[in-house]
Scaffold this motif. Sequence first.
Motif, PDB file in Angstrom:
ATOM      1  N   LEU A 773      50.102  51.221  62.932  1.00 18.87           N
ATOM      2  CA  LEU A 773      48.897  51.433  63.711  1.00 18.87           C
ATOM      3  C   LEU A 773      48.165  52.679  63.230  1.00 18.87           C
ATOM      4  N   THR A 774      46.837  52.609  63.180  1.00 19.19           N
ATOM      5  CA  THR A 774      46.055  53.798  62.867  1.00 19.19           C
ATOM      6  C   THR A 774      46.125  54.761  64.050  1.00 19.19           C
ATOM      7  N   PRO A 775      45.819  56.053  63.851  1.00  9.45           N
ATOM      8  CA  PRO A 775      45.803  56.982  64.983  1.00  9.45           C
ATOM      9  C   PRO A 775      44.891  56.523  66.113  1.00  9.45           C
ATOM     10  N   GLU A 776      43.743  55.902  65.747  1.00 12.49           N
ATOM     11  CA  GLU A 776      42.815  55.433  66.773  1.00 12.49           C
ATOM     12  C   GLU A 776      43.432  54.294  67.584  1.00 12.49           C
ATOM     13  N   MET A 777      44.079  53.341  66.898  1.00 13.98           N
ATOM     14  CA  MET A 777      44.727  52.232  67.601  1.00 13.98           C
ATOM     15  C   MET A 777      45.861  52.737  68.483  1.00 13.98           C
ATOM     16  N   LEU A 778      46.617  53.692  67.972  1.00 15.02           N
ATOM     17  CA  LEU A 778      47.750  54.232  68.730  1.00 15.02           C
ATOM     18  C   LEU A 778      47.264  54.917  70.005  1.00 15.02           C
ATOM     19  N   ALA A 779      46.172  55.657  69.892  1.00 17.76           N
ATOM     20  CA  ALA A 779      45.617  56.324  71.073  1.00 17.76           C
ATOM     21  C   ALA A 779      45.145  55.300  72.099  1.00 17.76           C
ATOM     22  N   ARG A 780      44.468  54.254  71.640  1.00 17.98           N
ATOM     23  CA  ARG A 780      43.962  53.248  72.580  1.00 17.98           C
ATOM     24  C   ARG A 780      45.093  52.476  73.237  1.00 17.98           C
ATOM     25  N   PHE A 781      46.192  52.288  72.531  1.00 16.56           N
ATOM     26  CA  PHE A 781      47.308  51.525  73.086  1.00 16.56           C
ATOM     27  C   PHE A 781      48.140  52.337  74.076  1.00 16.56           C
ATOM     28  N   THR A 782      48.272  53.646  73.854  1.00 14.78           N
ATOM     29  CA  THR A 782      49.186  54.449  74.678  1.00 14.78           C
ATOM     30  C   THR A 782      48.477  55.332  75.698  1.00 14.78           C
ATOM     31  N   GLN A 783      47.218  55.680  75.459  1.00 16.07           N
ATOM     32  CA  GLN A 783      46.488  56.556  76.388  1.00 16.07           C
ATOM     33  C   GLN A 783      45.501  55.694  77.177  1.00 16.07           C
ATOM     34  N   ILE A 784      46.020  54.969  78.128  1.00 12.03           N
ATOM     35  CA  ILE A 784      45.190  53.982  78.810  1.00 12.03           C
ATOM     36  C   ILE A 784      44.627  54.513  80.118  1.00 12.03           C
ATOM     37  N   ASP A 785      43.621  53.821  80.621  1.00 14.01           N
ATOM     38  CA  ASP A 785      43.020  54.127  81.913  1.00 14.01           C
ATOM     39  C   ASP A 785      43.670  53.198  82.935  1.00 14.01           C
ATOM     40  N   TYR A 786      44.515  53.768  83.803  1.00 10.86           N
ATOM     41  CA  TYR A 786      45.283  52.936  84.733  1.00 10.86           C
ATOM     42  C   TYR A 786      44.403  52.279  85.789  1.00 10.86           C
ATOM     43  N   ASP A 787      43.144  52.644  85.871  1.00 10.92           N
ATOM     44  CA  ASP A 787      42.246  52.020  86.835  1.00 10.92           C
ATOM     45  C   ASP A 787      41.775  50.662  86.333  1.00 10.92           C
ATOM     46  N   ARG A 788      41.418  50.576  85.057  1.00 12.39           N
ATOM     47  CA  ARG A 788      40.830  49.328  84.565  1.00 12.39           C
ATOM     48  C   ARG A 788      41.710  48.577  83.573  1.00 12.39           C
TER      49      ARG A 788
END
Length: 893
Positions: A773-788
Motif C-alpha cells: 500500500l502507498t502511504p496515502e492508501m495506508l492512511a485512508r485505510f487506517t485513519q478512518i472517520d468513525y462517523d461516516r
Amino acid sequence: MKKHYLLKAFEPASVAVIGASDRESSVGGQLLRNIREGGFAGEIYAVNPKRENVQGLKSYPSVSAIDRPVDLAVIAIPAPQIPGVMHECGNLGVGAAIVLSAGFSEVGDAGAALQSEIVDVARTYGIVLIGPNCLGIMRPRVGLNATFAKSAVRSGHVALVAQSGAFCTALLDWADTKGFGFSAVASLGATADVGFGEVLDYLAVDPETRSILLYVEGITNARSFISGLRGAARLKPVIVVKSGRSDSGTRAAVSHTGALVGADHVFDAALRRAGAVRVSSVGELFAAAALLASGARVGGPRLAIITNGGGPGVMAADRAADLDVPLAQLSEQSVETLGKVLPAHWSHSDPVDILGDADPSRYASATEIVLADPGVDGLLVLLTPQGMTDPTGCADAVIQAARKSRKPVLACWMGAGLVAQGRQKFAEANIPHFRAPEAGVEAFGYLTSYRRNQTALLQTPGPLARHKEPDVEGARLIIDHALSERRQTLSSAEAKAVLHAFHIPASPSINVGSAAEALVAAEGLGLPVAMKINSPDITHKSDVGGVRLNIREPRSVRTAFREMMDSVRAQRPDAKIDGVTIEPMLERPHAREIMIGIATDPVFGPVISFGAGGTAAEIFADSNVALPPLNEYLSRDLINGTRAGRLLRHFRNLPEADQQKLIEVLQRVSEIACELREVQELDINPLLVDEDGVIAVDARIVVATPATSTAHYGHMAIHPYPSELVSEWQLRDGTDVVIRPIQPEDATIEQAFVQGLSPQTKYNRFMQNFDKLTPEMLARFTQIDYDREMAFVSVINDGSPNAEMIGVARYVSNPDRHSCDFGLTVGDAYQRQGIGRELMRRLIAVARDRGIAVMEGDVLASNINMLALCKGMGFRIARNDEDPEVVQARRHL
C-alpha cells in the motif's frame, strides 16, 4: 474506485449557462465568456429566453428545451426564479448545479426560506448544489472556468476553497502576478448543500492536488467540516485562514454568508485536532502552502539560527519568542566544534552569529555543525550583503551542507539586487527562502504546527477513559430530576454528585436553610468551614459577598450565615436563594488552583477548557481549549498550552503537583462531555492540585434538554473511537481473535496483511495487483472517520509485538447517508474459518444501527467464494452493464 459524486461539478462533460448574456458587464456574460475562452472542450449550452443566440452560441429558451445530457448547470438569474429552474434541471437529469446568484439566507428569513427550497429540490433530484451566492468553480486542467472572475488562472497543484467570492477574485489576481497556479478553485458561498467537508473529501483523493488552501467565514455543519478536513489532512497539507476573529468580524461573516460562526479559539482547537495549519494572512497562506508542499518536515520544535549580522539574528529570535518557537540549546560539543572554525568573538549561543566577514567556507562549516547537533530540529540561515560578503557563494555553501542532513533548512538572504542570484540558487535547490527573518521563523512555525497537529490527528480516544467505569445512569437521573423541575442549574450538591458519579474527587457539601442548620452542618463536617451562597442565578458568588472562608468559631457560623444572606439579598434582590452550602475548609498549603470546564460552542458543540482557577481566573485569562474526546496525550497537550501548566512543576518550596491525577480528571470531564448531552456548561473552580492529588472545591453545572441529533455522539464534532464494538471471538479451529474497529496504530499490521495476500486474493479485493500500500492508501485505510465509515479488523495476539491481522471488512457511507459501499478481505491462510461471515455480520449491524438502509459493493464475477458469501447473507447479485467482469452485490438492511 467509483467516480466521486462531485466529479460532474469539477470535470463535467457538458455545461449549461442559465442566464447567459451578451452584455460584458453582466455576470452571465462574463461567466459564458470565461467558459468559452478557458479551453473547455465539452458541450456548452446557453440558456436565455430573450435571445436566439448568445456570444455566437445557440440560445435555448429554457433548460427543458435542451435535448442533450447536461452534467453541470451554472445559474446566474434572479433568486426567485431559481426553484423553478432547479426543477427543470432535475427533470433533465442534471448532475450538478452552481448557483452564483445572491438573495438567499444572507438577506433574512425570506431569503433563508428560498434557500431551503432550492436545497430541497436539489436533494429530491439528486443534484449536487454549490452555493448560492458564490463565485463558482475552476478546474484549469480541463479548461473549466465556471466563474465570473476576470483573472486568468494557471494550472498548478494547489487547490483553493473559499466561501467568499470577493476573496477568491483578489487572491486569484494576486496569484496570477506571482505565477502561482491551482489544481482547482471552489467558491462555495452559503454552503447550503455542498460544504467544505464534501469538497475536501473530493480534493483528498484528487491526484492533481498536493496541498489545499481554505478561506473560512463560518461553518454550517461542524461534523461534516471536521470529517472532511481530517480526511484531507491525513493525505496532504491543508492550510486555513479564517476571518471573523474579532466580534465585529464575526458579525460581518454572519451577515455575509448566513453561516454559524463560533468562538475563534474553539476553531483553533478544531484545526489542531484535524491536523491542519492556520495562518492569519494571504501572504502566509501561500508561504505555508509552498513550504509544506515542498516536503519539508521537522522532528521537533527547536530552531537554530545562523546569521552574519547581530540585528537580523535578534529580530528572528524575537519573532520565535512571539510564536513560542523555542531556540535550540547547542550542546557543549557543538559549541566547542564551532569555536574551532569561527572567530573567537562569535556569539557562543543560538542565534549563532558568525560575524560580518563570514565567507562561504564559514557558512558551510557552521551549517554542518549546527545541523549535526541532536538538540536542533531545524535551521534558519540569515545573510546580509555586507562589503566582504559573497551572497551567491554562501548560498552554494549552505545548499551543499544542507544536502548532508535530513533536517529542514530555511534561508533568508536580505536585500535585493546583491542577493538575487543567491535566492535563485535556493529556489533551484528547493530550499525555502524568505526576504525577512520574521518570515523565515514563521515558516518554521508552520512546520512545527503541522507536526504537532498531525500527531493530534492520529489520536483516537474512546468516549470512556480506561479507568473505573463511571455511573452514567446515576448522573443522568440527577440531571433528569433537575430538568423535570424546570431547573437549568444544578445545586452545588447535585453538581458534586455528578462529579462523584464520574469518579472526580470533590469536597463534601451540605445545603442549609437557617443559621441553626448551618451550625449543625459545620459541627458535623468539622471546623474550620467555608460557607457559600446557593443560588442558581448567581455564578460569581464572591462578587456579591456570597463566600465566607476559614470560619473557625461556632458563633461565627451563625453570624456569617445572617450577614451573607443580608448582603446577597441587598445586591441581588432578583435572585432565587436556596440557602447556603457548608463545606470543610481544605488545608492544602502546596495546592495550585486550577479551573476545568465544559462549554458548548454553537458550531463545534462541547469544548473542554483548562487554565488558572480561583477568583482571579478571568483576570489572568490563562486558558486553553480542546475538543473531546481526550486521551492522555491530548490532555497533556491541553495542560502544556497554558501558563498554569508550568506552575504545576517543582518551584522553590513547592513540590511538583501530581499531573497524572490532573490528567485523569480531564479525561473524566471528557467522559461527561461525551456521555451527558444535557450538560451545556460545567465549571470546576477551583480544582486544587498538589503532590497528594486533586480535589474539586466548587462545581457548577448548567443543563438543558438536548436540541441536537439523537444519535449517541451526535452532539460532538469528533466521533469517539467506538470502543464498545471491541470483542473477542474464536475461529473454527479454536484460535482466539479480537474483532474491533481499526485504529491509526494498525498501519504496520495492515501493510503486512496486504503484502501477505496472494496475487489472486489481492486482485479480488482491489482489482489490481501491487507490492504494498502507498502511504496515502495506508492512511485512508487506517485513519478512518468513525462517523461516516467503519472498518472491522480481526487480529491474533492483539496488542503484542507479533500481532497479526487476518481479515478486514469496511463500509464507507455515500453522501446521502442512506447507502454505503462495502469491501471484505480475509487472509489466504484463514479463509473458510468463518471470519468473513462474522466480520460482515458485525459490519451490517453497525450500518443498520446508524441509519444506513442499503449496502452495496462491486465483486468480480470470477470471485465465486465472495459471491457465495454475499448470497448466503441476503445480498442480491446484479449484472453491471458497464463492466461484464464485475457484478454488484446489494442488500437492503
